[in-house]
Motif scaffolding. Structure first.
Motif, PDB file in Angstrom:
ATOM      1  N   ALA A 134      11.944   0.925  -0.109  1.00 25.20           N
ATOM      2  CA  ALA A 134      11.675   2.117   0.704  1.00 25.20           C
ATOM      3  C   ALA A 134      11.373   1.767   2.150  1.00 25.20           C
ATOM      4  O   ALA A 134      11.288   2.656   3.006  1.00 25.20           O
ATOM      5  N   VAL A 135      11.229   0.475   2.444  1.00 28.46           N
ATOM      6  CA  VAL A 135      10.945   0.018   3.800  1.00 28.46           C
ATOM      7  C   VAL A 135      12.248  -0.440   4.443  1.00 28.46           C
ATOM      8  O   VAL A 135      13.016  -1.194   3.844  1.00 28.46           O
ATOM      9  N   GLU A 136      12.503   0.000   5.669  1.00 25.32           N
ATOM     10  CA  GLU A 136      13.690  -0.437   6.406  1.00 25.32           C
ATOM     11  C   GLU A 136      13.356  -1.751   7.106  1.00 25.32           C
ATOM     12  O   GLU A 136      12.695  -1.754   8.139  1.00 25.32           O
ATOM     13  N   VAL A 137      13.823  -2.856   6.561  1.00 21.26           N
ATOM     14  CA  VAL A 137      13.463  -4.180   7.063  1.00 21.26           C
ATOM     15  C   VAL A 137      14.431  -4.604   8.155  1.00 21.26           C
ATOM     16  O   VAL A 137      15.646  -4.620   7.957  1.00 21.26           O
ATOM     17  N   ASP A 138      13.893  -4.958   9.304  1.00 21.89           N
ATOM     18  CA  ASP A 138      14.687  -5.442  10.432  1.00 21.89           C
ATOM     19  C   ASP A 138      14.260  -6.879  10.729  1.00 21.89           C
ATOM     20  O   ASP A 138      13.188  -7.101  11.303  1.00 21.89           O
ATOM     21  N   THR A 152       0.819  -1.219   0.000  1.00 16.43           N
ATOM     22  CA  THR A 152       0.000   0.000   0.000  1.00 16.43           C
ATOM     23  C   THR A 152       0.849   1.264   0.000  1.00 16.43           C
ATOM     24  O   THR A 152       0.330   2.359  -0.228  1.00 16.43           O
ATOM     25  N   GLY A 153       2.150   1.126   0.311  1.00 19.56           N
ATOM     26  CA  GLY A 153       3.026   2.289   0.429  1.00 19.56           C
ATOM     27  C   GLY A 153       3.014   2.907   1.811  1.00 19.56           C
ATOM     28  O   GLY A 153       3.775   3.844   2.079  1.00 19.56           O
ATOM     29  N   LEU A 154       2.205   2.357   2.717  1.00 16.94           N
ATOM     30  CA  LEU A 154       2.069   2.958   4.047  1.00 16.94           C
ATOM     31  C   LEU A 154       3.313   2.762   4.912  1.00 16.94           C
ATOM     32  O   LEU A 154       3.514   3.492   5.890  1.00 16.94           O
ATOM     33  N   LEU A 155       4.140   1.776   4.558  1.00 11.91           N
ATOM     34  CA  LEU A 155       5.342   1.516   5.348  1.00 11.91           C
ATOM     35  C   LEU A 155       6.586   2.192   4.776  1.00 11.91           C
ATOM     36  O   LEU A 155       7.668   2.054   5.356  1.00 11.91           O
ATOM     37  N   ASP A 156       6.446   2.907   3.681  1.00 11.65           N
ATOM     38  CA  ASP A 156       7.606   3.551   3.073  1.00 11.65           C
ATOM     39  C   ASP A 156       8.270   4.517   4.060  1.00 11.65           C
ATOM     40  O   ASP A 156       7.589   5.330   4.704  1.00 11.65           O
ATOM     41  N   GLY A 157       9.576   4.387   4.192  1.00  6.87           N
ATOM     42  CA  GLY A 157      10.319   5.247   5.104  1.00  6.87           C
ATOM     43  C   GLY A 157      10.270   4.800   6.550  1.00  6.87           C
ATOM     44  O   GLY A 157      10.855   5.468   7.412  1.00  6.87           O
ATOM     45  N   LEU A 158       9.600   3.683   6.805  1.00  3.63           N
ATOM     46  CA  LEU A 158       9.463   3.195   8.180  1.00  3.63           C
ATOM     47  C   LEU A 158      10.225   1.888   8.372  1.00  3.63           C
ATOM     48  O   LEU A 158      10.526   1.177   7.423  1.00  3.63           O
ATOM     49  N   ARG A 159      10.523   1.580   9.623  1.00  2.88           N
ATOM     50  CA  ARG A 159      11.122   0.306   9.981  1.00  2.88           C
ATOM     51  C   ARG A 159      10.021  -0.730  10.096  1.00  2.88           C
ATOM     52  O   ARG A 159       8.931  -0.447  10.612  1.00  2.88           O
ATOM     53  N   ALA A 160      10.291  -1.948   9.626  1.00  7.82           N
ATOM     54  CA  ALA A 160       9.281  -3.004   9.660  1.00  7.82           C
ATOM     55  C   ALA A 160       9.973  -4.350   9.752  1.00  7.82           C
ATOM     56  O   ALA A 160      11.170  -4.482   9.487  1.00  7.82           O
ATOM     57  N   THR A 161       9.188  -5.367  10.115  1.00  8.36           N
ATOM     58  CA  THR A 161       9.723  -6.722  10.176  1.00  8.36           C
ATOM     59  C   THR A 161       8.709  -7.686   9.597  1.00  8.36           C
ATOM     60  O   THR A 161       7.548  -7.336   9.334  1.00  8.36           O
ATOM     61  N   TRP A 183      11.502 -14.100   9.426  1.00  5.75           N
ATOM     62  CA  TRP A 183      12.910 -13.959   9.038  1.00  5.75           C
ATOM     63  C   TRP A 183      13.213 -14.569   7.683  1.00  5.75           C
ATOM     64  O   TRP A 183      14.051 -14.051   6.924  1.00  5.75           O
ATOM     65  N   ILE A 184      12.511 -15.631   7.333  1.00  8.68           N
ATOM     66  CA  ILE A 184      12.813 -16.307   6.076  1.00  8.68           C
ATOM     67  C   ILE A 184      12.382 -15.476   4.869  1.00  8.68           C
ATOM     68  O   ILE A 184      12.867 -15.684   3.745  1.00  8.68           O
ATOM     69  N   ALA A 185      11.477 -14.521   5.096  1.00  8.15           N
ATOM     70  CA  ALA A 185      10.975 -13.687   3.999  1.00  8.15           C
ATOM     71  C   ALA A 185      11.518 -12.262   4.053  1.00  8.15           C
ATOM     72  O   ALA A 185      11.152 -11.441   3.215  1.00  8.15           O
ATOM     73  N   ALA A 186      12.383 -11.975   5.011  1.00  9.95           N
ATOM     74  CA  ALA A 186      12.867 -10.601   5.189  1.00  9.95           C
ATOM     75  C   ALA A 186      13.628 -10.100   3.967  1.00  9.95           C
ATOM     76  O   ALA A 186      13.469  -8.939   3.551  1.00  9.95           O
ATOM     77  N   GLY A 187      14.464 -10.959   3.379  1.00 10.48           N
ATOM     78  CA  GLY A 187      15.214 -10.550   2.194  1.00 10.48           C
ATOM     79  C   GLY A 187      14.302 -10.214   1.037  1.00 10.48           C
ATOM     80  O   GLY A 187      14.516  -9.216   0.324  1.00 10.48           O
ATOM     81  N   GLU A 188      13.270 -11.019   0.842  1.00 12.65           N
ATOM     82  CA  GLU A 188      12.305 -10.772  -0.224  1.00 12.65           C
ATOM     83  C   GLU A 188      11.549  -9.465   0.004  1.00 12.65           C
ATOM     84  O   GLU A 188      11.310  -8.698  -0.933  1.00 12.65           O
ATOM     85  N   LEU A 189      11.187  -9.204   1.254  1.00 12.63           N
ATOM     86  CA  LEU A 189      10.488  -7.960   1.573  1.00 12.63           C
ATOM     87  C   LEU A 189      11.368  -6.752   1.259  1.00 12.63           C
ATOM     88  O   LEU A 189      10.904  -5.769   0.663  1.00 12.63           O
ATOM     89  N   ALA A 190      12.640  -6.830   1.655  1.00 13.55           N
ATOM     90  CA  ALA A 190      13.556  -5.721   1.405  1.00 13.55           C
ATOM     91  C   ALA A 190      13.771  -5.498  -0.081  1.00 13.55           C
ATOM     92  O   ALA A 190      13.879  -4.353  -0.551  1.00 13.55           O
TER      93      ALA A 190
END
Length: 336
Positions: A136-140, A112-121, A124-131
């Motif tokens: 624009a999302v800071e994936v932790d 949706t773009g709502l997480l752009d510029g924000l930290r999110a999680t 763990w197995i999908a974190a690389g794909e999310l990033a």
């Protein structure tokens, strides 16, 4: 009453969907009233939930007056987000609605773009794909959940429980959240938005394994200064054989197991007693308070004092009575 709308997307993961339904629906205020009104919303009347088909009582209009929207994970988090769902989430955000995701539910929320510029999680197995998909999302990937105020995201599976308990604590305070945590047989986490604290369970104790008597002995002797040679001597074996058996049966080493057992016991004492930290260090077998503080922080991510502040000393009598009474009501309902 606070309204929680759980959004069921196509191929929703049943565990992620049921987590907020169960946790919020069981939440009770000190006077016994329910804390939340929970509804399931979907774009279409029927949703594919893998092993079964879900009939959603509410359409996307159910998001309009919700105080919180929860987005559970889906079996295919990379599937395109339906435009109607995207618009409904954006409209909810514009109204100031709190929106949280569980596990791979971060993907549709990020779409949706709502997480752009924000930290999110996310899991763990999908974190690389999310990033990769949402730069624009800071994936932790190393935290249980992230609280950005209006938007929250959580990691896989059980982390959704941590997130829900955190939301209850935000809404109604620690006493109500603690009762909800007990009903879920979960520890109550500290506030989110900071370095996350992961509660460490008891070390592995394989029932029926040959090491079980030795593990019982170690648990009973946590206060003693024990070396690897001491443990091997009690087990009647060589240190090399002891290490190999521990690896095979517990997945860790004897001293690592012992350290975890000591820290878990220290957590229990910090939660349930007012013993000074120095006294707890001695009770769980650390030679000095400094060594204890270092090991505790290395294991849990927080200091003993911070842990005690977060979980609190035993509650005041009035709060204790409320928790006991609430637990009794829950038990009587379960029996009926």
């Amino acid at each position: 009453m606070h309204t929680v709308a759980v959004l069921a997307l196509d191929r929703v993961i049943p565990f992620d969907l049921s987590t907020p339904l169960e946790v919020f629906a069981r939440t009770r205020l000190p006077d016994g009233r329910p804390g939340y009104r929970v509804r399931v919303c979907a774009e279409r009347p029927e949703v594919d939930a893998g092993a079964f088909t879900l009939s959603a009582p509410w359409d996307l209009e159910g998001l309009r007056d919700a105080d919180t929207v929860i987005v559970p994970g889906t079996a295919d988090p990379t599937a395109p987000l339906p435009p109607a769902v995207r618009d409904a989430l954006r409209a909810a955000a514009a109204r100031g609605t709190r929106i949280a995701s569980i596990c791979s539910g971060t993907f549709p929320l990020a779409a949706t773009g709502l997480l752009d510029g924000l930290r999110a999680t996310t899991h763990w197995i999908a974190a690389g794909e999310l990033a990769e998909r949402h730069p624009a999302v800071e994936v932790d990937p190393d935290v249980l959940y992230v609280d950005n105020g209006q938007f929250l995201t959580s990691a896989g599976a059980a982390a959704g429980l941590d997130l829900c308990l955190h939301l209850i604590r935000r809404d109604y305070g620690s006493a109500v959240a603690a009762h909800a945590a007990r009903l879920s047989v979960m520890p109550l986490e500290r506030e989110g938005g900071q370095a996350q604290f992961i509660v460490h369970d008891l070390p592995p104790r394989p029932r029926g394994a040959t090491l079980e008597p030795l593990l019982d002995w170690l648990q009973e002797n946590l206060a003693r200064e024990l070396s690897l040679a001491d443990i091997a001597a009690h087990a009647g074996t060589s240190t090399r054989t002891l290490i190999r058996r521990f690896r095979e049966q517990t997945g860790t080493t004897p001293l690592q197991w012992l350290h975890r057992a000591r820290i878990r016991q220290a957590q229990h004492l910090l939660e349930t007693t007012d013993h000074p930290v120095e006294g707890i260090a001695a009770r769980v077998g650390f030679g000095s308070p400094t060594a204890f503080r270092d090991r505790f922080k290395r294991t849990t991510g927080v200091s003993p004092h911070t842990y005690r502040r977060t979980f609190g000393s035993p509650p005041p009598q009035s709060q204790t009575n409320y928790l006991i009474a609430a637990s009794g009501r829950a038990s009587r309902r379960a029996v009926r």
